[in-house]
Design a protein around this motif. Structure first.
Motif, PDB file in Angstrom:
ATOM      1  N   THR A  49      43.078  41.430  44.535  1.00 39.50           N
ATOM      2  CA  THR A  49      42.709  42.303  45.645  1.00 39.50           C
ATOM      3  C   THR A  49      43.941  42.607  46.488  1.00 39.50           C
ATOM      4  O   THR A  49      44.870  41.796  46.589  1.00 39.50           O
ATOM      5  N   ALA A  50      43.916  43.786  47.093  1.00 36.46           N
ATOM      6  CA  ALA A  50      45.004  44.225  47.980  1.00 36.46           C
ATOM      7  C   ALA A  50      46.360  44.025  47.303  1.00 36.46           C
ATOM      8  O   ALA A  50      46.598  44.556  46.229  1.00 36.46           O
ATOM      9  N   THR A  51      47.240  43.221  47.904  1.00 32.32           N
ATOM     10  CA  THR A  51      48.599  43.047  47.372  1.00 32.32           C
ATOM     11  C   THR A  51      48.859  41.611  46.917  1.00 32.32           C
ATOM     12  O   THR A  51      49.986  41.115  46.994  1.00 32.32           O
ATOM     13  N   MET A  52      47.835  40.938  46.407  1.00 36.05           N
ATOM     14  CA  MET A  52      47.998  39.527  46.060  1.00 36.05           C
ATOM     15  C   MET A  52      49.056  39.290  44.990  1.00 36.05           C
ATOM     16  O   MET A  52      49.750  38.263  45.010  1.00 36.05           O
ATOM     17  N   SER A  53      49.196  40.204  44.041  1.00 34.92           N
ATOM     18  CA  SER A  53      50.211  39.998  43.000  1.00 34.92           C
ATOM     19  C   SER A  53      51.609  39.984  43.605  1.00 34.92           C
ATOM     20  O   SER A  53      52.495  39.261  43.134  1.00 34.92           O
ATOM     21  N   LEU A  54      51.799  40.755  44.661  1.00 37.48           N
ATOM     22  CA  LEU A  54      53.093  40.785  45.336  1.00 37.48           C
ATOM     23  C   LEU A  54      53.265  39.574  46.254  1.00 37.48           C
ATOM     24  O   LEU A  54      54.369  39.033  46.382  1.00 37.48           O
ATOM     25  N   PHE A  60      35.635  36.767  42.160  1.00 38.92           N
ATOM     26  CA  PHE A  60      36.686  37.702  41.776  1.00 38.92           C
ATOM     27  C   PHE A  60      36.766  38.856  42.778  1.00 38.92           C
ATOM     28  O   PHE A  60      37.847  39.222  43.243  1.00 38.92           O
ATOM     29  N   GLY A  61      35.618  39.415  43.106  1.00 33.64           N
ATOM     30  CA  GLY A  61      35.581  40.518  44.055  1.00 33.64           C
ATOM     31  C   GLY A  61      36.038  40.116  45.438  1.00 33.64           C
ATOM     32  O   GLY A  61      36.512  40.948  46.220  1.00 33.64           O
ATOM     33  N   GLN A  62      35.921  38.824  45.766  1.00 33.73           N
ATOM     34  CA  GLN A  62      36.362  38.315  47.058  1.00 33.73           C
ATOM     35  C   GLN A  62      37.848  37.965  47.068  1.00 33.73           C
ATOM     36  O   GLN A  62      38.381  37.553  48.090  1.00 33.73           O
ATOM     37  N   GLY A  63      38.507  38.118  45.914  1.00 31.96           N
ATOM     38  CA  GLY A  63      39.940  37.839  45.833  1.00 31.96           C
ATOM     39  C   GLY A  63      40.281  36.490  45.271  1.00 31.96           C
ATOM     40  O   GLY A  63      41.445  36.081  45.270  1.00 31.96           O
ATOM     41  N   MET A  64      39.273  35.776  44.763  1.00 33.79           N
ATOM     42  CA  MET A  64      39.521  34.433  44.228  1.00 33.79           C
ATOM     43  C   MET A  64      39.241  34.412  42.724  1.00 33.79           C
ATOM     44  O   MET A  64      38.111  34.229  42.289  1.00 33.79           O
ATOM     45  N   GLN A  65      40.307  34.600  41.930  1.00 33.55           N
ATOM     46  CA  GLN A  65      40.146  34.503  40.492  1.00 33.55           C
ATOM     47  C   GLN A  65      40.183  33.048  40.039  1.00 33.55           C
ATOM     48  O   GLN A  65      39.853  32.761  38.892  1.00 33.55           O
ATOM     49  N   ALA A  66      40.569  32.146  40.922  1.00 36.84           N
ATOM     50  CA  ALA A  66      40.422  30.709  40.701  1.00 36.84           C
ATOM     51  C   ALA A  66      39.418  30.212  41.725  1.00 36.84           C
ATOM     52  O   ALA A  66      39.616  30.384  42.929  1.00 36.84           O
ATOM     53  N   ALA A  67      38.325  29.635  41.241  1.00 36.98           N
ATOM     54  CA  ALA A  67      37.250  29.235  42.154  1.00 36.98           C
ATOM     55  C   ALA A  67      36.586  27.960  41.662  1.00 36.98           C
ATOM     56  O   ALA A  67      36.463  27.732  40.457  1.00 36.98           O
ATOM     57  N   ASN A 114      36.655  47.653  40.013  1.00 36.03           N
ATOM     58  CA  ASN A 114      35.909  47.552  41.273  1.00 36.03           C
ATOM     59  C   ASN A 114      36.608  46.687  42.319  1.00 36.03           C
ATOM     60  O   ASN A 114      36.013  46.360  43.340  1.00 36.03           O
ATOM     61  N   LEU A 115      37.857  46.327  42.070  1.00 38.43           N
ATOM     62  CA  LEU A 115      38.592  45.577  43.076  1.00 38.43           C
ATOM     63  C   LEU A 115      38.710  46.402  44.357  1.00 38.43           C
ATOM     64  O   LEU A 115      38.947  47.608  44.309  1.00 38.43           O
ATOM     65  N   ASN A 116      38.522  45.740  45.472  1.00 37.13           N
ATOM     66  CA  ASN A 116      38.594  46.359  46.795  1.00 37.13           C
ATOM     67  C   ASN A 116      37.472  47.365  47.037  1.00 37.13           C
ATOM     68  O   ASN A 116      37.507  48.131  47.993  1.00 37.13           O
ATOM     69  N   ASN A 117      36.465  47.355  46.174  1.00 33.25           N
ATOM     70  CA  ASN A 117      35.288  48.203  46.369  1.00 33.25           C
ATOM     71  C   ASN A 117      34.074  47.315  46.617  1.00 33.25           C
ATOM     72  O   ASN A 117      33.804  46.404  45.840  1.00 33.25           O
ATOM     73  N   THR A 118      33.347  47.577  47.687  1.00 30.24           N
ATOM     74  CA  THR A 118      32.141  46.795  47.980  1.00 30.24           C
ATOM     75  C   THR A 118      30.902  47.673  48.034  1.00 30.24           C
ATOM     76  O   THR A 118      29.836  47.227  48.442  1.00 30.24           O
ATOM     77  N   ASP A 119      31.044  48.920  47.605  1.00 32.18           N
ATOM     78  CA  ASP A 119      29.920  49.851  47.623  1.00 32.18           C
ATOM     79  C   ASP A 119      29.245  49.859  46.260  1.00 32.18           C
ATOM     80  O   ASP A 119      29.852  50.248  45.260  1.00 32.18           O
ATOM     81  N   LEU A 120      27.996  49.441  46.200  1.00 34.59           N
ATOM     82  CA  LEU A 120      27.288  49.312  44.929  1.00 34.59           C
ATOM     83  C   LEU A 120      27.133  50.652  44.225  1.00 34.59           C
ATOM     84  O   LEU A 120      27.276  50.735  42.993  1.00 34.59           O
ATOM     85  N   THR A 159      41.972  50.811  32.221  1.00 33.02           N
ATOM     86  CA  THR A 159      42.706  49.648  32.718  1.00 33.02           C
ATOM     87  C   THR A 159      43.525  49.959  33.972  1.00 33.02           C
ATOM     88  O   THR A 159      44.114  49.057  34.554  1.00 33.02           O
ATOM     89  N   GLU A 160      43.556  51.216  34.358  1.00 32.24           N
ATOM     90  CA  GLU A 160      44.356  51.594  35.517  1.00 32.24           C
ATOM     91  C   GLU A 160      43.608  51.332  36.823  1.00 32.24           C
ATOM     92  O   GLU A 160      42.389  51.136  36.841  1.00 32.24           O
ATOM     93  N   ASN A 161      44.345  51.342  37.901  1.00 24.49           N
ATOM     94  CA  ASN A 161      43.780  51.242  39.242  1.00 24.49           C
ATOM     95  C   ASN A 161      43.253  52.621  39.626  1.00 24.49           C
ATOM     96  O   ASN A 161      44.031  53.555  39.860  1.00 24.49           O
ATOM     97  N   LEU A 162      41.949  52.774  39.691  1.00 22.36           N
ATOM     98  CA  LEU A 162      41.344  54.083  39.959  1.00 22.36           C
ATOM     99  C   LEU A 162      41.627  54.576  41.381  1.00 22.36           C
ATOM    100  O   LEU A 162      41.439  55.760  41.672  1.00 22.36           O
ATOM    101  N   ASP A 163      42.074  53.666  42.233  1.00 22.05           N
ATOM    102  CA  ASP A 163      42.380  54.054  43.614  1.00 22.05           C
ATOM    103  C   ASP A 163      43.840  54.461  43.820  1.00 22.05           C
ATOM    104  O   ASP A 163      44.248  54.775  44.938  1.00 22.05           O
ATOM    105  N   PHE A 164      44.631  54.444  42.755  1.00 21.98           N
ATOM    106  CA  PHE A 164      46.054  54.779  42.849  1.00 21.98           C
ATOM    107  C   PHE A 164      46.298  56.118  42.163  1.00 21.98           C
ATOM    108  O   PHE A 164      46.343  56.209  40.941  1.00 21.98           O
TER     109      PHE A 164
END
Length: 628
Positions: free
Chosen positions: A138-143, A470-477, A592-598, A620-625
């Motif tokens: 989510t957001a810029t976590m990879s950076l 995952f949607g909350q930003g936690m791929q490790a849970a 659906n990362l960073n999307n919370t609208d069903l 596989t691309e970021n649909l918001d970019f």
């Protein structure tokens, strides 16, 4: 923006410490590989589709053929007629490697970087800082992940201040649980653990960079470049190796692409070939048919294999999606000693103990220990005994070490190897690999085991929770089935993306192949021998979902119950009911990362499935970019 890559607006400025001029120059140099990666991923999808259409099992390569993308003959690879790596000093002893991300979601740097402090103070021989399955995107976590690693490796004052505080907290826990402190000199301890980075697989795209053609940049190029360019000098100055884990490779051809990437970056930086060392995670059924071929093409870069569990089970399920006779049992039954898992592990240990042309062997790092020692006294005791027994088994079988998913497990499991006091098991004698039909059959061998409603509930509950996390930003849970919420005798397990992949994959399998239940279930009025049907799946989905809605915020964040949890349910429903099996659960989550609208999620999920079914392609691309 450079001539060869486009970065999402404002990120180059806000992450100038990550997107340095040197890193951007290297990205530009490696950008041409993006097309080649997309080609091999397209080939992968076509190969998968053809197997399903023709109902064909994966087979071994023709020994007289040449590995695609190389000049290496398959038989020469199998015979060890290639030059591999000499294991560097800091990888000679890797009894315990911890795994986890170097960043937290939505956290300031001084909080987020605590992950790195825990890792490097844990006493693990190595730590695989994850850029893939355990790192939220989510957001810029990879950076943030890259920034935190750079600060830690360069021993920035911010990191050192955090590490000193964390050391005190870790010792306090160790004294209460182990009866002793584990850190005597925190600054010295920071140098003990080998830093290792897991880049994202070839099948994933970066969310923030596109190439000159506007195509999403392969995440592998981005992760490799940013980590190595920003840290190689500091690592070398400290006497440390530059080490990566490579995930999700299916074929030697794909490994050859990675090898070309590594060599190109080394050449760009003026490093000798083979300076960058890599472990490879054997997570794919097809890879077990090409282990020596993979070793050969990675050549001087390759140091060892790792035997994962969840991802590998998922790959077997996916490869045999067309085969009505192949139905996995309850996931709890599929341990490393189960049928095809046992045979997979055996091939890996035989492959690493086959010498190259110079007599060099490779390492075998054992699988994951997901337990966390938090719970009731009885629950923790039982789980720790199980963890130690698992480590003892792997050590006996020839592993030079294993993984743990939480720093608290390091000193629980590491004594297994300390007692033996053998740096590694390089060159231990095992029979050479053979390539018979019996060998191939063994890699898909089922054995009798339960397939029941308890197992189905566990699959569903954890899959839904994982998609939500995952949607909350936690791929490790830390997760466990909802029926065990509040039961401290059942411990939470640290889970990453692989747990979601395999759970939905098995549920798809049970539904579309008509799994036969081996146990009766009186609550549902089912007899042993009942078939797992769409109606039964829907009933279980409704019941397990309701449990999550009623759960406390400790187990399911209240805010997620009207945002990411409904999206997780929608993805699970579409995935499991679709006649065409989706290749990756993560694809549906990523779009659906960073999307919370069903409503928006449903559109994106439908777009993905339509593209898969009509064109045989993944999104596989970021649909918001957008670049235009």
């Amino acid at each position: 923006m450079t001539n060869d890559v486009t970065i999402r607006p404002h990120l180059q400025e806000s992450y100038s410490d990550v997107y340095t001029p040197e890193a951007l120059a290297a990205l530009s140099a490696l950008a041409p590989f993006n097309r080649r990666i997309k080609e091999v991923m397209d080939t992968r999808m076509k190969r998968r589709a053809l197997r399903q259409q023709t109902k064909t099992r994966i087979t071994f390569l023709d020994p007289d053929s040449v590995i695609p993308g190389t000049t290496i003959r398959v038989q020469d690879a199998r015979d060890g007629k290639f030059e591999g790596a000499v294991i560097p000093a800091d990888l000679q002893r890797q009894w315990i490697q911890g795994t986890g991300p170097a960043a937290k979601p939505n956290a300031p740097t001084e909080n987020s970087i605590r992950n790195v402090a825990y890792a490097l103070l844990s006493g693990a021989d190595g730590w695989m800082f994850d850029g893939e399955d355990a790192l939220g995107q989510t957001a810029t976590m990879s950076l943030d992940n890259q920034r935190n690693l750079k600060l830690a490796i360069h021993k920035d004052p911010l990191f050192l201040n955090v590490a000193q505080q964390v050391a005190t907290e870790m010792n306090k826990w160790a004294e209460s649980f182990l009866g002793r402190s584990t850190i005597t000199d925190w600054e010295k301890q920071l140098d003990f653990t080998t830093k290792i980075f897991r880049a994202r697989g070839l099948h994933l795209d970066d969310r923030h960079i596109r190439d000159a053609d506007g195509v999403a940049m392969a995440a592998s190029i981005v992760d490799l470049t940013l980590y190595v360019v920003n840290n190689y000098q500091a690592l070398q100055n400290a006497g440390s190796s530059i080490v990566l884990y490579l995930p999700k490779i299916q074929t030697a051809e794909e490994a050859a692409v990675w090898n070309a990437l590594l060599s190109a970056l080394e050449n760009h930086l003026g490093l000798a070939e083979g300076t960058i060392k890599v472990y490879l995670l054997v997570e794919q059924l097809e890879a077990t048919h090409q282990l020596m071929e993979i070793r050969a093409v990675l050549g001087k870069h390759f140091v060892g294999f790792n035997t994962g569990r969840w991802d590998y089970i998922n790959s077997v399920s996916d490869a045999l999606a067309w085969d009505k006779s192949f139905v996995n049992p309850n996931i709890e039954a599929i341990t490393m000693t189960y049928g095809y898992m046992r045979n997979y592990e055996d091939r890996v240990r035989r492959a690493v103990n086959t010498p190259d042309i110079n007599g060099n062997f490779a390492l075998w790092q054992g699988g994951m220990e997901p337990n966390i020692p938090v719970g009731s006294e009885a629950g923790v005791s039982a789980s720790m005994q199980k963890a130690v027994a698992g480590a003892e088994r792997e050590q006996r079988e020839g592993a030079s070490g294993k993984w743990v998913a939480h720093w608290k497990m390091v000193h629980v499991v590491r004594p297994v190897w300390e007692k033996v006091d053998q740096a590694n098991q390089l060159g231990r004698q095992f029979p050479r690999l053979t390539y018979t039909q019996q060998d191939a059959d063994g890699l898909m061998q089922l054995e009798p085991a339960p397939t029941d409603i308890r197992g189905a509930r566990n699959l569903l509950s954890v899959a839904l929770q994982y998609g939500n996390a995952f949607g909350q930003g936690m791929q490790a849970a830390a997760l466990k089935p909802a029926d065990f919420f509040g039961n401290d005798d059942i411990l939470y397990l640290m889970e990453d993306m692989a747990t979601g992949e395999i759970r939905l994959s098995i549920l798809w399998e049970w539904l579309h192949k008509g799994a036969v239940l081996t146990e009766a279930d009186s609550a549902l009025g089912l007899e042993a021998g009942s078939v797992f049907s769409a109606e039964l799946y829907q009933k279980l989905l409704d019941e397990e979902y309701e449990k999550l809605l009623k759960a406390s915020s400790k187990d399911v964040f209240d805010a997620s119950k009207t945002t990411t949890l409904p999206i997780s349910r929608e993805i699970a429903t579409v995935y499991v009911f679709s006649e065409i099996k989706a290749p990756w659960f993560i694809d549906l989550l990523n779009i659906n990362l960073n999307n919370t609208d069903l409503a928006e999620a449903k559109k994106r999920i439908q777009l993905y499935m339509d593209t898969l079914i009509n064109d045989g392609k993944r999104i596989t691309e970021n649909l918001d970019f957008k670049t235009t």
